[in-house]
Design a protein around this motif. Structure first.
Motif, PDB file in Angstrom:
ATOM      1  N   ASP A  51      35.905  48.395  22.329  1.00 59.14           N
ATOM      2  CA  ASP A  51      36.423  47.070  22.646  1.00 59.14           C
ATOM      3  C   ASP A  51      35.456  46.354  23.593  1.00 59.14           C
ATOM      4  O   ASP A  51      34.443  46.906  24.008  1.00 59.14           O
ATOM      5  CB  ASP A  51      37.863  47.115  23.133  1.00 59.14           C
ATOM      6  CG  ASP A  51      38.001  47.749  24.500  1.00 59.14           C
ATOM      7  OD1 ASP A  51      36.998  47.814  25.209  1.00 59.14           O
ATOM      8  OD2 ASP A  51      39.107  48.191  24.838  1.00 59.14           O
ATOM      9  N   HIS A  93      35.409  45.302  26.719  1.00 59.78           N
ATOM     10  CA  HIS A  93      35.068  45.869  28.030  1.00 59.78           C
ATOM     11  C   HIS A  93      34.208  47.110  27.873  1.00 59.78           C
ATOM     12  O   HIS A  93      33.267  47.327  28.609  1.00 59.78           O
ATOM     13  CB  HIS A  93      36.351  46.253  28.775  1.00 59.78           C
ATOM     14  CG  HIS A  93      37.205  45.092  29.132  1.00 59.78           C
ATOM     15  ND1 HIS A  93      36.773  44.100  29.988  1.00 59.78           N
ATOM     16  CD2 HIS A  93      38.457  44.749  28.766  1.00 59.78           C
ATOM     17  CE1 HIS A  93      37.730  43.209  30.120  1.00 59.78           C
ATOM     18  NE2 HIS A  93      38.765  43.567  29.385  1.00 59.78           N
ATOM     19  N   HIS A  94      34.579  47.896  26.886  1.00 58.21           N
ATOM     20  CA  HIS A  94      33.924  49.176  26.699  1.00 58.21           C
ATOM     21  C   HIS A  94      32.455  49.011  26.300  1.00 58.21           C
ATOM     22  O   HIS A  94      31.597  49.790  26.692  1.00 58.21           O
ATOM     23  CB  HIS A  94      34.695  49.934  25.612  1.00 58.21           C
ATOM     24  CG  HIS A  94      34.369  51.381  25.535  1.00 58.21           C
ATOM     25  ND1 HIS A  94      35.144  52.266  24.865  1.00 58.21           N
ATOM     26  CD2 HIS A  94      33.342  52.080  26.030  1.00 58.21           C
ATOM     27  CE1 HIS A  94      34.601  53.460  24.961  1.00 58.21           C
ATOM     28  NE2 HIS A  94      33.503  53.378  25.662  1.00 58.21           N
ATOM     29  N   ARG A 109      44.011  42.215  30.263  1.00 59.37           N
ATOM     30  CA  ARG A 109      43.315  43.490  30.066  1.00 59.37           C
ATOM     31  C   ARG A 109      42.722  43.582  28.662  1.00 59.37           C
ATOM     32  O   ARG A 109      41.618  44.027  28.460  1.00 59.37           O
ATOM     33  CB  ARG A 109      44.309  44.640  30.250  1.00 59.37           C
ATOM     34  CG  ARG A 109      44.637  44.936  31.679  1.00 59.37           C
ATOM     35  CD  ARG A 109      43.535  45.766  32.293  1.00 59.37           C
ATOM     36  NE  ARG A 109      43.711  45.871  33.736  1.00 59.37           N
ATOM     37  CZ  ARG A 109      44.441  46.811  34.302  1.00 59.37           C
ATOM     38  NH1 ARG A 109      45.047  47.705  33.570  1.00 59.37           N
ATOM     39  NH2 ARG A 109      44.556  46.861  35.603  1.00 59.37           N
ATOM     40  N   LEU A 110      43.518  43.194  27.693  1.00 61.81           N
ATOM     41  CA  LEU A 110      43.080  43.305  26.303  1.00 61.81           C
ATOM     42  C   LEU A 110      42.534  41.956  25.859  1.00 61.81           C
ATOM     43  O   LEU A 110      43.271  40.966  25.863  1.00 61.81           O
ATOM     44  CB  LEU A 110      44.257  43.726  25.429  1.00 61.81           C
ATOM     45  CG  LEU A 110      43.907  44.137  24.002  1.00 61.81           C
ATOM     46  CD1 LEU A 110      43.034  45.377  24.009  1.00 61.81           C
ATOM     47  CD2 LEU A 110      45.172  44.404  23.216  1.00 61.81           C
ATOM     48  N   ARG A 144      41.160  39.363  23.186  1.00 59.80           N
ATOM     49  CA  ARG A 144      41.076  39.052  21.761  1.00 59.80           C
ATOM     50  C   ARG A 144      40.537  37.640  21.628  1.00 59.80           C
ATOM     51  O   ARG A 144      41.314  36.687  21.555  1.00 59.80           O
ATOM     52  CB  ARG A 144      42.463  39.145  21.110  1.00 59.80           C
ATOM     53  CG  ARG A 144      42.970  40.561  20.990  1.00 59.80           C
ATOM     54  CD  ARG A 144      43.866  40.703  19.776  1.00 59.80           C
ATOM     55  NE  ARG A 144      44.122  42.106  19.513  1.00 59.80           N
ATOM     56  CZ  ARG A 144      45.275  42.712  19.796  1.00 59.80           C
ATOM     57  NH1 ARG A 144      46.251  42.030  20.313  1.00 59.80           N
ATOM     58  NH2 ARG A 144      45.437  43.980  19.527  1.00 59.80           N
ATOM     59  N   THR A 146      39.881  40.298  16.582  1.00 55.23           N
ATOM     60  CA  THR A 146      40.426  41.569  17.060  1.00 55.23           C
ATOM     61  C   THR A 146      39.845  41.873  18.438  1.00 55.23           C
ATOM     62  O   THR A 146      39.097  41.075  19.000  1.00 55.23           O
ATOM     63  CB  THR A 146      40.077  42.717  16.096  1.00 55.23           C
ATOM     64  OG1 THR A 146      38.662  42.847  16.056  1.00 55.23           O
ATOM     65  CG2 THR A 146      40.599  42.438  14.715  1.00 55.23           C
ATOM     66  N   ASP A 147      40.192  43.035  18.979  1.00 55.43           N
ATOM     67  CA  ASP A 147      39.698  43.358  20.315  1.00 55.43           C
ATOM     68  C   ASP A 147      38.339  44.056  20.285  1.00 55.43           C
ATOM     69  O   ASP A 147      37.867  44.519  21.300  1.00 55.43           O
ATOM     70  CB  ASP A 147      40.728  44.209  21.064  1.00 55.43           C
ATOM     71  CG  ASP A 147      41.025  45.505  20.329  1.00 55.43           C
ATOM     72  OD1 ASP A 147      40.684  45.572  19.134  1.00 55.43           O
ATOM     73  OD2 ASP A 147      41.584  46.420  20.929  1.00 55.43           O
ATOM     74  N   GLN A 148      37.718  44.149  19.104  1.00 55.52           N
ATOM     75  CA  GLN A 148      36.383  44.732  19.021  1.00 55.52           C
ATOM     76  C   GLN A 148      35.423  43.705  18.453  1.00 55.52           C
ATOM     77  O   GLN A 148      35.818  42.913  17.596  1.00 55.52           O
ATOM     78  CB  GLN A 148      36.398  45.949  18.100  1.00 55.52           C
ATOM     79  CG  GLN A 148      37.245  47.083  18.616  1.00 55.52           C
ATOM     80  CD  GLN A 148      37.308  48.224  17.628  1.00 55.52           C
ATOM     81  OE1 GLN A 148      37.144  48.023  16.439  1.00 55.52           O
ATOM     82  NE2 GLN A 148      37.563  49.409  18.138  1.00 55.52           N
TER      83      GLN A 148
END
Lengths: 182, 411
Positions: free
Chosen positions: B101, B103-104, B335-336, B338, B364-366
């Motif tokens: 995602d 942040h990652h 936090r998430l 999108r 999406t979150d990626q």
């Protein structure tokens, strides 16, 4: 957003653009067919109203339905990045003319796009794999690349020596994973 | 009752695998690949002319700044042509980012370059912020500039050491490492890491300035100028070093643009192109600094431009500390993340040139596609234009002066 650049681009390439010019933040995006790449890129590079002399980036993109090649250009005549998207390459046999006639430095970037997506750049005289071993079979950044299966199929992945000879497979489309998995 | 010693049966290496054959000496690289040439250029390169020979250099050669293999075509001691073989450090960072995602993926951008990590994070973070339309707090922007300029000095001082090392001078690298260590300790106090900082966040930075960082920085700043100057007297007044570098590997303006070269290597060819001014981002429009250029375009010019840049970075750090505003260091974000579907491109001026990232979001979150552009990759390519005609020893100097880092080249 550079409205003047948008007007100039629309006036110069009007009928060649495959979709309306898109602007957001400091980016101006034009979309063209793959066949128009050499003409358009030469025009924005050479003509004094554009002068996009620096190739900032060259990227391949797999949208899932078609392939794209994306060029980011910089010029001192505009405050925007110019993004030229060569759109609508077929996924079976993606082909686009090379821009190495203008920027020799695009050679490795095109090799990378070939390595990762299998996009053939016509006119690039050194189009071979750059990161993956020479006997690698698939194109890792494609959306149909399934990591575990596909990486394991390639003999270069740790078992054999990278530079050992191999018998290449016949057709490139065989390497599409979905076909073999289904 | 005595225990009978247990005897292990002798272990044998299983040899039934037909693919593992150890007849030939392993680890020795044949310069000529055993398969037929794949391209016109490859067949041209691997055809030997009269009196020419191949030498395989690498992948574990100390002066290649990492795991790079170069096949050199030599005529006597002159380099006729070369063919770099990449991929020994390829980790597939772009693919990894597409499976993480937002942040990652910042953590994946970090180890691209182990000398200037903050500059690898920055374009990615900028592109994500563009996608999300986030406004970064001013204090966070100032902290980013402060930290990255320190990282720039770190990178350039390592360059000076490596440059001398590749020319056979063993002493300057020790002084460079002193400099580097002080800055690394400083950044460790700020970010928590010495090498891979993972400090920038979408919408701000990971931690505020703390006492240890500021006291180390103040201590270092009071003597940085004199310390760097005195380190440089080792090289700048060294007749052998200067005469060897002058006129070596000349890169003219047109070739530089043709090879898509950016950064100090372009500025050493007389083009004042610095994205901090040419395409401003962050708070650089508010800061005063000059863009040092040289007209010669040779190795010496590339070396001197970097030294001048260190001085400009010190100026920027001074201004950052003076103008540092109060306020939050993070924008308010869920936090998430999108982002709406869209595309964003961001570039920053790093110590080696233009680092940039092109991100496509599909809602999406990626990230749907994450493209990373690293200047080392482009500069290593221009080695192929600059090296031919030089002696092998000089060819190494030419490569060192372009300052490629293999982590960035191989992604």
């Amino acid at each position: 957003m550079d409205a003047a650049l948008k007007r100039r681009l629309a006036a110069r390439f009007g009928e060649r653009l495959t979709s309306p010019i898109h602007q957001r933040h400091d980016e101006t995006e034009i979309r063209i067919g793959p066949g128009d790449v050499p003409d358009v890129v030469r025009a924005v590079h050479d003509e004094p109203e554009f002068r996009f002399i620096l190739l900032a980036d060259l990227a391949g993109v797999d949208t899932g339905t078609s392939m794209q090649v994306v060029y980011h250009l910089w010029s001192e005549t505009s405050a925007d990045w110019l993004r030229v998207v060569a759109d609508g390459l077929s996924r079976e046999d993606p082909r686009v003319p090379s821009v190495t006639f203008l920027w020799q430095g695009a050679e490795w970037m095109e090799r990378e796009a070939y390595d990762m997506f299998g996009i053939t750049f016509e006119g690039n005289r050194d189009l071979r794999r750059i990161y993956m071993p020479p006997d690698y079979q698939s194109f890792p950044l494609r959306k149909d690349f399934y990591l575990a299966d596909d990486a394991a199929r390639s003999p270069g992945a740790g078992v054999r020596h990278m530079e050992q000879s191999h018998t290449p497979r016949s057709g490139r489309t065989e390497t599409l994973v979905r076909k073999t998995r289904a | 009752m005595t225990a009978t010693p247990h005897v292990h049966p002798p272990q044998e290496v299983p040899s039934d695998d037909p693919r593992v054959e150890l007849d030939a000496a392993t680890g020795a690289f044949e310069p000529i690949p055993p398969y037929p040439p794949r391209t016109e250029r490859e067949s041209e390169f691997y055809t030997l002319g009269d009196g020419e020979m191949f030498i395989n250099m690498g992948p574990q050669h100390p002066s290649t700044h990492g795991v790079l293999r170069i096949v050199l075509k030599l005529d006597g001691e002159n380099v006729v042509d070369l063919d770099p073989v990449l991929g020994y450090l390829h980790r597939g960072v772009e693919k990894l980012c597409e499976n993480a995602d937002y942040h990652h993926s910042i953590a994946y951008l970090d180890p691209l370059e182990y000398i200037s990590s903050l500059f690898c994070e920055w374009p990615g973070v900028l592109a994500f912020e563009k996608l999300l339309d986030v406004e970064v707090p001013r204090r966070a922007e100032y902290i980013r500039v402060l930290a990255t300029e320190l990282n720039r000095i770190l990178s350039h001082s390592m360059f000076i050491g490596w440059m001398a090392l590749d020319l056979g001078g063993l002493t300057p690298i020790l002084y460079s490492l002193i400099e580097r260590d002080e800055i690394a300790e400083m950044l460790a106090a700020l970010t928590g890491q010495r090498l891979l900082f993972n400090y920038l966040r979408i919408g701000g930075v990971n931690g505020d300035l703390n006492h240890e960082f500021l006291s180390r920085l103040g201590d270092w700043m009071s003597r940085a100028t004199t310390q760097i100057e005195s380190n440089l007297t080792l090289l700048n007044e060294n007749e052998i070093f200067v005469r060897r570098m002058r006129g070596l590997g000349t890169l003219d303006k047109e070739t530089a643009f043709r090879m898509a070269v950016t950064g100090p290597n372009l500025r050493a060819s007389g083009v004042p192109l610095d994205f901090r001014r040419a395409h401003p981002y962050s708070v650089f429009p508010e800061l005063e600094f000059d863009i040092p250029t040289r007209d010669e375009g040779d190795c010496l010019a590339r070396y001197l431009v970097r030294i001048d840049e260190i001085k400009q970075s010190l100026r920027i750090i001074d201004q950052c500390l003076e103008n540092m505003p109060d306020g939050p260091i993070m924008a308010k974000l869920p936090r998430l993340l999108r982002p709406r579907p869209g595309r964003a491109y961001a570039a920053v001026e790093g110590p080696r040139g233009q680092y940039s990232a092109y991100v496509i979001s599909d809602g999406t979150d990626q990230p749907f596609r994450m493209r990373i552009h690293d200047p080392s990759f482009v500069h290593l390519q221009s080695v192929g234009v600059l090296m031919p005609g030089h002696l092998i020893a000089d060819a190494m100097a030419v490569m060192a002066s372009l300052d490629p880092i293999m982590g960035g080249v191989d992604k």
